[in-house]
Design a protein around this motif. Structure first.
Motif, PDB file in Angstrom:
ATOM      1  N   ASP A  10       0.801  -1.218  -0.059  1.00  0.00           N
ATOM      2  CA  ASP A  10       0.046  -0.110  -0.050  1.00  0.00           C
ATOM      3  C   ASP A  10       0.982   1.423  -0.134  1.00  0.00           C
ATOM      4  OD1 ASP A  10       0.989  -0.234   2.699  1.00  0.00           O
ATOM      5  OD2 ASP A  10      -1.169   0.118   3.483  1.00  0.00           O
ATOM      6  N   ARG A  11       2.164   1.078   0.322  1.00  0.00           N
ATOM      7  CA  ARG A  11       3.239   2.445   0.169  1.00  0.00           C
ATOM      8  C   ARG A  11       3.594   2.349  -1.250  1.00  0.00           C
ATOM      9  NH1 ARG A  11       4.897   3.776   5.364  1.00  0.00           N
ATOM     10  NH2 ARG A  11       7.210   4.161   4.680  1.00  0.00           N
ATOM     11  N   LEU A  12       3.663   1.425  -1.888  1.00  0.00           N
ATOM     12  CA  LEU A  12       4.015   1.765  -3.416  1.00  0.00           C
ATOM     13  C   LEU A  12       3.606   2.782  -4.484  1.00  0.00           C
ATOM     14  CD1 LEU A  12       6.332   0.224  -5.238  1.00  0.00           C
ATOM     15  CD2 LEU A  12       4.490  -1.381  -6.029  1.00  0.00           C
ATOM     16  N   ALA A 268      -1.234  -7.229 -19.983  1.00  0.00           N
ATOM     17  CA  ALA A 268      -0.686  -8.166 -21.081  1.00  0.00           C
ATOM     18  C   ALA A 268       0.874  -7.584 -21.533  1.00  0.00           C
ATOM     19  CB  ALA A 268      -1.577  -8.162 -22.298  1.00  0.00           C
ATOM     20  N   HIS A 269       1.082  -6.352 -20.866  1.00  0.00           N
ATOM     21  CA  HIS A 269       2.278  -5.556 -21.258  1.00  0.00           C
ATOM     22  C   HIS A 269       3.646  -6.662 -20.792  1.00  0.00           C
ATOM     23  CE1 HIS A 269       5.431  -2.679 -21.920  1.00  0.00           C
ATOM     24  NE2 HIS A 269       4.429  -1.932 -22.629  1.00  0.00           N
ATOM     25  N   ASN A 270       4.647  -6.400 -21.739  1.00  0.00           N
ATOM     26  CA  ASN A 270       5.928  -7.539 -21.455  1.00  0.00           C
ATOM     27  C   ASN A 270       6.867  -6.856 -20.603  1.00  0.00           C
ATOM     28  OD1 ASN A 270       7.292  -5.804 -23.270  1.00  0.00           O
ATOM     29  ND2 ASN A 270       6.863  -7.127 -24.910  1.00  0.00           N
ATOM     30  N   LEU A 271       6.622  -5.613 -20.025  1.00  0.00           N
ATOM     31  CA  LEU A 271       7.645  -5.036 -19.285  1.00  0.00           C
ATOM     32  C   LEU A 271       8.361  -5.935 -18.049  1.00  0.00           C
ATOM     33  CD1 LEU A 271       9.083  -2.220 -18.401  1.00  0.00           C
ATOM     34  CD2 LEU A 271       7.462  -1.834 -16.869  1.00  0.00           C
ATOM     35  N   PRO A 272       7.498  -6.752 -17.330  1.00  0.00           N
ATOM     36  CA  PRO A 272       8.115  -7.584 -16.490  1.00  0.00           C
ATOM     37  C   PRO A 272       9.115  -8.654 -17.258  1.00  0.00           C
ATOM     38  CG  PRO A 272       5.699  -7.353 -16.163  1.00  0.00           C
ATOM     39  CD  PRO A 272       5.917  -6.845 -17.484  1.00  0.00           C
ATOM     40  N   GLN A 273       8.772  -9.058 -18.243  1.00  0.00           N
ATOM     41  CA  GLN A 273       9.564 -10.070 -19.144  1.00  0.00           C
ATOM     42  C   GLN A 273      10.958  -9.400 -19.549  1.00  0.00           C
ATOM     43  OE1 GLN A 273       7.610 -11.854 -22.554  1.00  0.00           O
ATOM     44  NE2 GLN A 273       9.314 -12.918 -23.251  1.00  0.00           N
ATOM     45  N   LEU A 274      10.870  -8.009 -19.746  1.00  0.00           N
ATOM     46  CA  LEU A 274      11.889  -7.295 -20.194  1.00  0.00           C
ATOM     47  C   LEU A 274      12.915  -7.233 -18.965  1.00  0.00           C
ATOM     48  CD1 LEU A 274      10.369  -4.367 -22.561  1.00  0.00           C
ATOM     49  CD2 LEU A 274      11.482  -6.429 -23.363  1.00  0.00           C
ATOM     50  N   PHE A 299       3.600   4.875 -14.467  1.00  0.00           N
ATOM     51  CA  PHE A 299       4.405   3.906 -13.333  1.00  0.00           C
ATOM     52  C   PHE A 299       3.392   3.228 -12.453  1.00  0.00           C
ATOM     53  CE2 PHE A 299       8.648   5.828 -13.767  1.00  0.00           C
ATOM     54  CZ  PHE A 299       9.459   4.456 -13.316  1.00  0.00           C
ATOM     55  N   THR A 300       2.392   4.334 -11.973  1.00  0.00           N
ATOM     56  CA  THR A 300       1.291   3.640 -11.093  1.00  0.00           C
ATOM     57  C   THR A 300       0.240   2.785 -11.713  1.00  0.00           C
ATOM     58  OG1 THR A 300       0.044   5.989 -11.392  1.00  0.00           O
ATOM     59  CG2 THR A 300       1.543   5.826  -9.563  1.00  0.00           C
ATOM     60  N   GLN A 301      -0.274   3.133 -13.153  1.00  0.00           N
ATOM     61  CA  GLN A 301      -1.201   2.235 -13.828  1.00  0.00           C
ATOM     62  C   GLN A 301      -0.339   0.999 -14.145  1.00  0.00           C
ATOM     63  OE1 GLN A 301      -3.766   4.250 -16.513  1.00  0.00           O
ATOM     64  NE2 GLN A 301      -3.354   6.237 -15.826  1.00  0.00           N
ATOM     65  N   THR A 302       0.899   0.972 -14.423  1.00  0.00           N
ATOM     66  CA  THR A 302       1.440  -0.083 -14.696  1.00  0.00           C
ATOM     67  C   THR A 302       1.691  -1.123 -13.810  1.00  0.00           C
ATOM     68  OG1 THR A 302       2.475   0.936 -16.926  1.00  0.00           O
ATOM     69  CG2 THR A 302       3.377  -0.946 -15.942  1.00  0.00           C
ATOM     70  N   ALA A 304      -0.189  -1.167 -11.192  1.00  0.00           N
ATOM     71  CA  ALA A 304      -1.184  -1.651 -10.507  1.00  0.00           C
ATOM     72  C   ALA A 304      -1.930  -3.042 -11.484  1.00  0.00           C
ATOM     73  CB  ALA A 304      -2.410  -0.566 -10.561  1.00  0.00           C
ATOM     74  N   ALA A 305      -1.666  -2.850 -12.827  1.00  0.00           N
ATOM     75  CA  ALA A 305      -1.995  -3.811 -13.693  1.00  0.00           C
ATOM     76  C   ALA A 305      -1.036  -5.100 -13.543  1.00  0.00           C
ATOM     77  CB  ALA A 305      -2.076  -3.250 -15.211  1.00  0.00           C
ATOM     78  N   LEU A 306      -0.012  -4.879 -13.270  1.00  0.00           N
ATOM     79  CA  LEU A 306       1.016  -6.041 -13.274  1.00  0.00           C
ATOM     80  C   LEU A 306       1.586  -6.198 -11.719  1.00  0.00           C
ATOM     81  CD1 LEU A 306       2.895  -4.927 -16.308  1.00  0.00           C
ATOM     82  CD2 LEU A 306       1.542  -6.963 -16.278  1.00  0.00           C
ATOM     83  N   PRO A 307       0.691  -7.052 -11.187  1.00  0.00           N
ATOM     84  CA  PRO A 307       1.051  -7.162  -9.733  1.00  0.00           C
ATOM     85  C   PRO A 307       2.351  -7.811  -9.280  1.00  0.00           C
ATOM     86  CG  PRO A 307      -0.557  -8.564 -10.382  1.00  0.00           C
ATOM     87  CD  PRO A 307      -0.538  -7.458 -11.407  1.00  0.00           C
ATOM     88  N   MET A 308       3.230  -8.520 -10.365  1.00  0.00           N
ATOM     89  CA  MET A 308       4.375  -9.122 -10.148  1.00  0.00           C
ATOM     90  C   MET A 308       5.558  -7.983 -10.062  1.00  0.00           C
ATOM     91  SD  MET A 308       3.161  -8.658 -13.524  1.00  0.00           S
ATOM     92  CE  MET A 308       2.541 -10.234 -13.753  1.00  0.00           C
ATOM     93  N   LEU A 309       5.155  -6.795 -10.632  1.00  0.00           N
ATOM     94  CA  LEU A 309       6.356  -5.842 -10.376  1.00  0.00           C
ATOM     95  C   LEU A 309       6.255  -5.347  -9.014  1.00  0.00           C
ATOM     96  CD1 LEU A 309       5.441  -3.497 -13.533  1.00  0.00           C
ATOM     97  CD2 LEU A 309       7.431  -5.187 -13.168  1.00  0.00           C
ATOM     98  N   THR A 310       7.486  -5.412  -8.280  1.00  0.00           N
ATOM     99  CA  THR A 310       7.434  -5.053  -7.018  1.00  0.00           C
ATOM    100  C   THR A 310       8.488  -3.539  -6.897  1.00  0.00           C
ATOM    101  OG1 THR A 310       9.952  -6.055  -7.038  1.00  0.00           O
ATOM    102  CG2 THR A 310       7.955  -7.321  -6.450  1.00  0.00           C
ATOM    103  N   ALA A 311       8.618  -3.208  -5.683  1.00  0.00           N
ATOM    104  CA  ALA A 311       9.566  -2.057  -5.435  1.00  0.00           C
ATOM    105  C   ALA A 311      10.795  -2.068  -5.826  1.00  0.00           C
ATOM    106  CB  ALA A 311       9.574  -1.874  -3.825  1.00  0.00           C
ATOM    107  N   GLN A 312      11.315  -3.456  -5.818  1.00  0.00           N
ATOM    108  CA  GLN A 312      12.707  -3.649  -6.328  1.00  0.00           C
ATOM    109  C   GLN A 312      12.815  -3.274  -7.845  1.00  0.00           C
ATOM    110  OE1 GLN A 312      15.653  -4.804  -4.579  1.00  0.00           O
ATOM    111  NE2 GLN A 312      16.668  -4.028  -6.443  1.00  0.00           N
TER     112      GLN A 312
END
Length: 350
Positions: A10-12, A268-274, A299-302, A304-312
């Motif tokens: 919730d702080r992200l 469906a964006h591939n940012l996590p894969q990159l 940043f915030t919408q992406t 939110a849509a891709l919960p596998m993205l972390t603070a790291q």
């Protein structure tokens, strides 16, 4: 690599907004908001094919890059005088400062304006003055990147470069944008070679709608130091390996990709894969007035849509943006230290 301390989910969003960052893929004409389009049209006596701001916004239902460009060039027609370009850039830079952008490398399309009879000195004069004022008044470091329109000829690009010669001290690099399909990078091999001889940095749009082969050409023929977009690289394993090994930055624009139907949605964006492949990806806004969001919105919408993205991942994206910039090394290190301090401040209480 800095290991991000534990940060609650919730702080992200607050961290994403507060983090210092660089924006490396922003078309200044694409930050021309509808309200400003109508204000400048009235100021300059330009007739628009839209009756109101509401009618103009309704035209933003894009189905492809070309459908966007048709509206984009119509909006740019209101830019005629040096003060118009100053006002445009100043409005973007003020918004960027609110999003904690420490460094902005701003694309501009001179041929869009010179084709209408606007002198290149007028364009660069207004944009450069806004960049100078932004450093003093907003604390934002900003530089200009001159982009050639790839749907025009290389001869036209050479003519533009010749016009720009007296202004090169105000330009950090050159790029290649506009309609990608059917206009491979090698079309502009000679003019980019000349730009490199002049000591200009080189970037190029490739692999947004175009195939991975365009990314290869941008790297091997144009000698691009950054790839703008580049999301189609995932279709070529050898290319992905090269981009990762050579740390060639990708200036990814998630909301733009969604708006132009490159992906069916942000989920469906591939940012996590990159990122997981070790690529030096960054997040940027592209044409924020048309695509529904500035850099913090991306940043915030992406995330939110891709919960596998972390603070790291958030730290890595911002770190990459400074590393990929053409700013002095001392500035890069200072901003990266500020980035680390920001993440430490947002860490969960011990």
């Amino acid at each position: 690599m800095f290991k991000v301390p534990p940060i609650a989910a919730d702080r992200l969003p607050g961290l994403l907004a507060a983090a210092p960052k660089a924006e490396l893929h922003i078309h200044i004409e694409g930050s021309l908001e509808p309200d400003m389009i109508f204000a400048l049209a009235q100021r300059n006596g330009v007739a628009l094919p839209y009756a109101s701001v509401h009618d103009l916004r309704r035209a933003y239902a894009f189905t492809s890059l070309q459908s966007f460009l048709d509206v984009y060039y119509a909006g740019a027609s209101v830019l005629l005088h040096e003060q118009d370009f100053y006002d445009l850039a100043q409005a973007y830079l003020a918004r960027a400062a609110m999003d904690n952008v420490a460094r902005a490398e701003i694309f501009f399309d001179p041929q869009t304006h010179t084709a209408r009879g606007v002198d290149l000195h007028t364009v660069v004069g207004g944009l450069h003055r806004a960049c100078t004022d932004a450093r003093q008044n907003l604390g934002v470091s900003a530089s200009l990147i001159l982009c050639f329109l790839r749907h025009l000829s290389e001869e036209d690009a050479f003519a533009t470069l010749e016009q720009a010669m007296p202004l090169l001290d105000r330009i950090v690099g050159v790029g290649l944008d506009s309609s990608e399909l059917g206009h491979p990078p090698e079309k502009f091999a000679r003019v980019f070679a000349r730009c490199r001889q002049l000591g200009l940095h080189v970037v190029a749009h490739a692999g947004e709608e175009g195939p991975p082969a365009y990314i290869w050409s941008a790297l091997d023929v144009l000698k691009a130091e950054r790839i703008d977009h580049g999301v189609q690289a995932v279709r070529d394993a050898a290319l992905m390996q090269r981009l990762a090994q050579e740390r060639i930055p990708l200036t990814v624009c998630p909301l733009s990709n969604q708006k132009l139907c490159v992906f069916p949605g942000l989920a469906a964006h591939n940012l996590p894969q990159l990122l997981e492949a070790g690529l030096a990806a960054t997040v940027n806004s592209d044409d924020p007035a048309y695509f529904g969001g500035y850099i913090n919105d991306n940043f915030t919408q992406t995330f939110a849509a891709l919960p596998m993205l972390t603070a790291q991942h958030a730290w890595q994206l911002a770190f990459n943006s400074f590393e990929a910039s053409f700013a002095p090394e001392a500035d890069k290190r200072r901003w990266q230290q500020q980035l680390q301090a920001c993440f430490e401040r947002h860490a969960d209480p011990a």
